[in-house]
Design an enzyme around this catalytic site. Structure first.
Site, PDB file in Angstrom:
ATOM      1  CB  SER A  51      -0.921   0.008   1.227  1.00  0.00           C
ATOM      2  OG  SER A  51      -1.773  -1.109   1.184  1.00  0.00           O
TER       3      SER A  51
ATOM      4  CD1 TRP B 180       7.377   7.452  -1.390  1.00  0.00           C
ATOM      5  CD2 TRP B 180       5.351   6.994  -2.263  1.00  0.00           C
ATOM      6  NE1 TRP B 180       7.046   8.471  -2.246  1.00  0.00           N
ATOM      7  CE2 TRP B 180       5.816   8.217  -2.789  1.00  0.00           C
ATOM      8  CE3 TRP B 180       4.106   6.505  -2.677  1.00  0.00           C
ATOM      9  CZ2 TRP B 180       5.070   8.961  -3.713  1.00  0.00           C
ATOM     10  CZ3 TRP B 180       3.360   7.242  -3.601  1.00  0.00           C
ATOM     11  CH2 TRP B 180       3.840   8.457  -4.108  1.00  0.00           C
TER      12      TRP B 180
ATOM     13  CG  HIS C  43       2.437  -5.284   6.318  1.00  0.00           C
ATOM     14  ND1 HIS C  43       2.200  -4.076   5.705  1.00  0.00           N
ATOM     15  CD2 HIS C  43       3.519  -5.811   5.683  1.00  0.00           C
ATOM     16  CE1 HIS C  43       3.088  -3.884   4.742  1.00  0.00           C
ATOM     17  NE2 HIS C  43       3.902  -4.919   4.716  1.00  0.00           N
TER      18      HIS C  43
ATOM     19  N   GLY D 258      36.160 -27.426   0.199  1.00  0.00           N
ATOM     20  CA  GLY D 258      36.275 -28.644  -0.601  1.00  0.00           C
ATOM     21  C   GLY D 258      37.450 -29.530  -0.226  1.00  0.00           C
TER      22      GLY D 258
HETATM   23  S1  PPS Z   1       5.378  -4.000   1.084  1.00  0.00           S
HETATM   24  O1  PPS Z   1       5.997  -5.168   0.397  1.00  0.00           O
HETATM   25  O2  PPS Z   1       4.102  -4.385   1.685  1.00  0.00           O
HETATM   26  O3  PPS Z   1       6.265  -3.351   2.033  1.00  0.00           O
HETATM   27  O4  PPS Z   1       5.061  -2.995  -0.126  1.00  0.00           O
HETATM   28  P1  PPS Z   1       4.720  -1.457   0.033  1.00  0.00           P
HETATM   29  O5  PPS Z   1       5.971  -0.699   0.186  1.00  0.00           O
HETATM   30  O6  PPS Z   1       3.663  -1.249   1.043  1.00  0.00           O
HETATM   31  O7  PPS Z   1       4.060  -1.127  -1.400  1.00  0.00           O
HETATM   32  C1  PPS Z   1       4.749  -1.364  -2.598  1.00  0.00           C
HETATM   33  C2  PPS Z   1       4.105  -0.503  -3.671  1.00  0.00           C
HETATM   34  O8  PPS Z   1       4.510   0.871  -3.448  1.00  0.00           O
HETATM   35  C3  PPS Z   1       5.109   1.359  -4.658  1.00  0.00           C
HETATM   36  N1  PPS Z   1       6.124   2.397  -4.350  1.00  0.00           N
HETATM   37  C4  PPS Z   1       6.058   3.658  -4.793  1.00  0.00           C
HETATM   38  N2  PPS Z   1       5.117   4.289  -5.523  1.00  0.00           N
HETATM   39  C5  PPS Z   1       5.349   5.593  -5.848  1.00  0.00           C
HETATM   40  N3  PPS Z   1       6.467   6.264  -5.463  1.00  0.00           N
HETATM   41  C6  PPS Z   1       7.425   5.665  -4.725  1.00  0.00           C
HETATM   42  N4  PPS Z   1       8.523   6.350  -4.358  1.00  0.00           N
HETATM   43  C7  PPS Z   1       7.240   4.297  -4.356  1.00  0.00           C
HETATM   44  N5  PPS Z   1       7.969   3.400  -3.654  1.00  0.00           N
HETATM   45  C8  PPS Z   1       7.277   2.241  -3.659  1.00  0.00           C
HETATM   46  C9  PPS Z   1       5.708   0.110  -5.286  1.00  0.00           C
HETATM   47  O9  PPS Z   1       6.035   0.315  -6.636  1.00  0.00           O
HETATM   48  C10 PPS Z   1       4.582  -0.879  -5.073  1.00  0.00           C
HETATM   49  O10 PPS Z   1       3.466  -0.655  -5.925  1.00  0.00           O
HETATM   50  P2  PPS Z   1       3.260  -1.327  -7.365  1.00  0.00           P
HETATM   51  O11 PPS Z   1       1.864  -1.000  -7.769  1.00  0.00           O
HETATM   52  O12 PPS Z   1       3.479  -2.815  -7.211  1.00  0.00           O
HETATM   53  O13 PPS Z   1       4.284  -0.697  -8.275  1.00  0.00           O
END
Ligand code: PPS
Length: 262
Positions: free
Chosen positions: A25, A29, A77, A223
């Protein structure tokens, strides 16, 4: 109150901050934004999980979270009710559920034994039969606390569409100053492009390796035959030999007998 963290007791501190979400989610980021807001922005960490641990995994592998300086920041989470009860600040990031579903599908196909079709994943997701449980329940439970004074509820889409306003809300909630210089650094280092360029500092596999303390040392190591003996103390060797005396193996090959020349 303390929670068992492996063999260690985790003691919550009043100024702990949890960065919470359903998986995929925008947690990472958010981690990076808060890290940039609360530090000098140095990038000299191996992985973001060092300064901001993944709470539940750190607990399960027994990482000593009591060593971290205050205020501690954790990614989680967990559902709302699974977090320690208390005054701790929590920032919850929610994301459009269909985008979460698709992101989870690709994530679990790449990082779990699930290799089914999208259709199968969709069905599992709809009934909460996925590793992260029900998205619907997770978001509903956290939403019920969105107005709590120690909760800031933000959305991934707010970061996409109103980045500066959302970063300001986060800074105010955490009571940290946000100068134009700091904001410029956050905007640059939290951009998708920058984080993608430094993916090794954010990725899942690196996080697991670090949390479990895996070093990836030589797999094809020496080895040689007989180096086991060099490592064992006489007591260890005696103990080993006693235990091994019950194991009956076929004998090793013998050197070919020399034939006497006439
Ligand atoms: S996790 O594995 O639960 O910790 O993943 P999480 O960090 O919550 O979410 C991963 C998605 O966030 C996107 N992401 C970003 N989007 C925009 N800008 C930035 N800087 C950014 N960093 C991470 C990441 O690409 C994943 O989304 P999707 O849709 O798969 O690309």
């Amino acid at each position: 109150m303390s929670i068992l963290s492996g063999r260690l007791a985790f003691r919550p501190r009043p100024n702990d901050v949890y960065l919470a979400s359903y998986a995929r989610s925008g947690t990472t980021w958010l981690q990076m934004i808060v890290y940039q807001l609360t530090t000098d922005g140095s990038m000299d960490f191996t992985h973001i999980t060092e300064p901001i641990p993944y709470f539940e995994r750190a607990l399960s592998v027994g990482r000593d979270l009591n060593k971290l300086p205050s205020p501690r920041l954790f990614k989680t989470h967990f559902r709302y009710k699974k977090l320690p009860k208390g005054p701790y600040k929590r920032i919850y990031i929610a994301r459009n559920g269909k985008d979460v579903l698709v992101s989870c599908y690709y994530f679990f196909r790449a990082h779990s034994p699930f290799k089914g079709s999208f259709d199968q994943f969709f069905k599992n997701f709809m009934v909460g039969n996925v590793q992260s449980g029900s998205w619907f329940r997770h978001v509903a439970e956290w939403s019920a606390h969105a107005a709590d004074t120690n909760v800031l509820f933000i959305r991934y889409e707010d970061l996409v569409n109103h980045f500066e306003r959302t970063v300001n809300r986060i800074a105010e909630f955490l009571n940290v100053p946000l100068s134009p210089e700091i904001y410029a650094r956050i905007a640059e280092r939290c951009s998708f492009t920058f984080m993608k360029q430094h993916e090794e500092k954010f990725g899942f596999l690196q996080e697991v390796l670090i949390e479990f303390g895996f070093t990836g040392e030589d797999f094809i190591r020496k080895g040689k035959s007989g180096s086991g003996k060099e490592h064992l103390s006489p007591e260890q060797e005696a103990m080993f030999d006693r235990a091994a005396s019950t194991v009956i193996m076929p004998p090793p090959l013998e050197a070919p007998a020399r034939t006497a020349r006439a």
